[in-house]
Each structure stands twice: as C-alpha cells, then as structure tokens.
Design a protein around this motif. Structure first.
Motif, short mmCIF file in Angstrom:
data_model
loop_
_atom_site.label_atom_id
_atom_site.label_comp_id
_atom_site.label_asym_id
_atom_site.label_seq_id
_atom_site.Cartn_x
_atom_site.Cartn_y
_atom_site.Cartn_z
N HIS A 1 3.16 -12.10 2.11
CA HIS A 1 3.47 -10.93 1.54
C HIS A 1 3.28 -10.03 0.74
O HIS A 1 2.18 -10.00 0.31
CB HIS A 1 4.48 -10.03 2.55
N GLU B 1 0.69 2.76 -0.85
CA GLU B 1 1.45 1.55 0.17
C GLU B 1 1.96 0.63 -0.19
O GLU B 1 3.13 -0.03 0.23
CB GLU B 1 0.93 1.67 1.95
N ARG C 1 5.92 -1.34 -0.10
CA ARG C 1 5.83 -2.46 0.34
C ARG C 1 6.25 -3.80 -0.79
O ARG C 1 7.71 -3.89 -0.21
CB ARG C 1 4.42 -3.16 1.08
#
Ligand SMILES: N[C@@H](CCC(=O)N[C@@H](CS)C(=O)NCC(=O)O)C(=O)O
Length: 233
Positions: free
Chosen positions: A100, A159, A163
């Motif tokens: 991620h 965004e 995250r």
C-alpha cells in the motif's frame, strides 16, 4: 556464494529501490557471505523486477520469497523471539508497507510532475544521450500504467497523501517509545519499513509526503537507527 541483484545506489541509499535495500538487509542479517550485483535493467529478471537472489543454480525472485528461502535454507528466523500474535502483526505491517504505502511512494516519484526530472536524472542520468531521450519516458509510462492498474494512480495527490498519513501514523503508534517495531531488536517488519520510509526521506525534494516522516521525531530517529544497525556498513 549468494549473489543479490539489485539496482545501483540512489539518493544516498544503498540501492535505488526499497525492496532491493530490504533484500540486502535480509542477507546482511543472515550471517551468510554474499555479494551484490548492480543491475540497472530488470527486464531479464524472472518477474521483470528486482531484487533477485542467486544461490548456485537456484534463482529466487521477490524479497518476500528471498526471506522465505533464507529462513528455510539457512535456518534464519527474522522474527526470532516474537510470539505467534506478534508474527501475525508483523506480517500485516509488511503487507501495509509493501502493498500500500509503496504505491504512494511510487506515484510520488514517477507520476508527480514536479518530482519526475529529479528521479529521471538520478536513475537514468548516466545513460547515453540517445537512449536518455527515449527510455526514461517509456519506463515512466509503464510505471504509471501499473499504478493505474493497481489503483493508487487513480487517486489525487491529496487522497494519496491522506492514505499514506494513516499508514505512517500506524507505524508511529506501533513503534511508540521502542527502538524497533517489536522491541530492542530489529525484526522482519523493520527490514521492510525502514528502507520504505527512507525511500521517502532520501528523495532530495521535500514534500508533504516526506514531511509525514521527517516531522515525527520518533520515526525520524527510528529510520536513522535502522540504517546504523542493519544496513551494510
Ligand atoms: N514484491 C516485490 C516487489 C519488487 C519491486 O516492485 N521492484 C521494483 C522496484 S521498486 C521493480 O523492479 N520494478 C521494475 C518494473 O516494474 O519494471 C519484492 O518484494 O521484491
């Protein structure tokens, strides 16, 4: 002797990718003699990516598989001393960092217009001029395509930052006042996390993303400590 193929050093890190730095750290910790082979072009690697480990006739691609191989073949336990619960937590941290957070860093390096020329000079600056006009842009296109496929490239920078902030805050919370993520000794989660966070802070242009680490004193000293304790000297 074990031989690890990695990208050449970049931005004052031992190698240009956090995964190749991780693999070098795993080897360093294994106690086995090894040599490093610098390979700027990964196309001939089994998965078209680096790192790749060679042990005699055996070829092991992917840092995760390299870890398994070293544990199974040479009896190393990168999570020695951890409980089953901690080993599970370690696995989740590694997946968060590598599957991620990594993609936010990739987007910041390759997709973000303001960062591209710095990255391109560092990675491709020594290429013959003729190639330099074509190859970096070709590779950039393919990285952006993969970011779109994976999904991170579809998020706006704001965004992506939001995250990354959650992941980095999670690491800060897990670390607390400890030296490493699971206590005084570095374990597998540190070998993934430190090179990944250093990939953020070693990039020469300061950004809101790099500040997520540099503005947190405990994390900033954690990644310095990691480099001192388990990077090759
Ligand atoms: N899951 C792999 C990821 C390795 C990886 O993504 N390597 C990147 C550099 S950061 C690479 O070689 N990319 C080349 C490409 O995609 O063309 C591992 O843990 O080794």
């Amino acid at each position: 002797m074990l031989e690890i193929s990695v990208y050449p050093p970049a931005f004052s890190e031992t190698s240009g990718s956090p995964f190749t730095v991780k693999a070098i750290c795993l080897l360093e910790q294994s106690g086995q003699p090894y040599k490093v082979k610098y390979l700027p072009d990964p196309r001939k690697a089994p998965k078209g990516k680096l790192p790749v480990l060679k042990d005699g006739s055996k070829i092991i691609p992917d840092s995760d598989q390299i870890r398994d191989y070293l544990e199974q073949t040479y009896g190393v336990d990168y999570d020695a001393g951890l409980s089953a619960e901690q080993r599970g937590q370690s696995r989740s941290i590694i997946r968060m960092i590598e599957e991620h957070l990594y993609f936010v860093i990739l987007a910041s390096r390759w997709q973000k217009e303001a960062h591209w020329s710095t990255l391109s000079k560092e990675f491709f600056g020594k290429m013959p001029v003729l190639f330099r006009k074509i190859v970096p842009n070709m590779i950039r296109k393919s990285v952006i395509k993969s970011l779109m496929g994976q999904g991170m490239g579809r998020h706006s920078e704001v965004e992506q930052l939001a995250r990354a902030k959650k992941d980095i805050a999670a690491i800060e919370a897990i670390l607390g006042d400890q030296k490493f993520l699971f206590g005084n000794k570095p374990t597998a989660a540190d070998f993934s996390t430190v090179p990944m966070l250093r990939a953020l802070t070693s990039f020469p242009l300061e950004s809101p993303l790099s500040k997520l680490v540099t503005s947190r004193p405990k994390l900033a000293s954690y990644i310095e400590r990691g480099k001192k304790e388990f990077y090759p000297k």
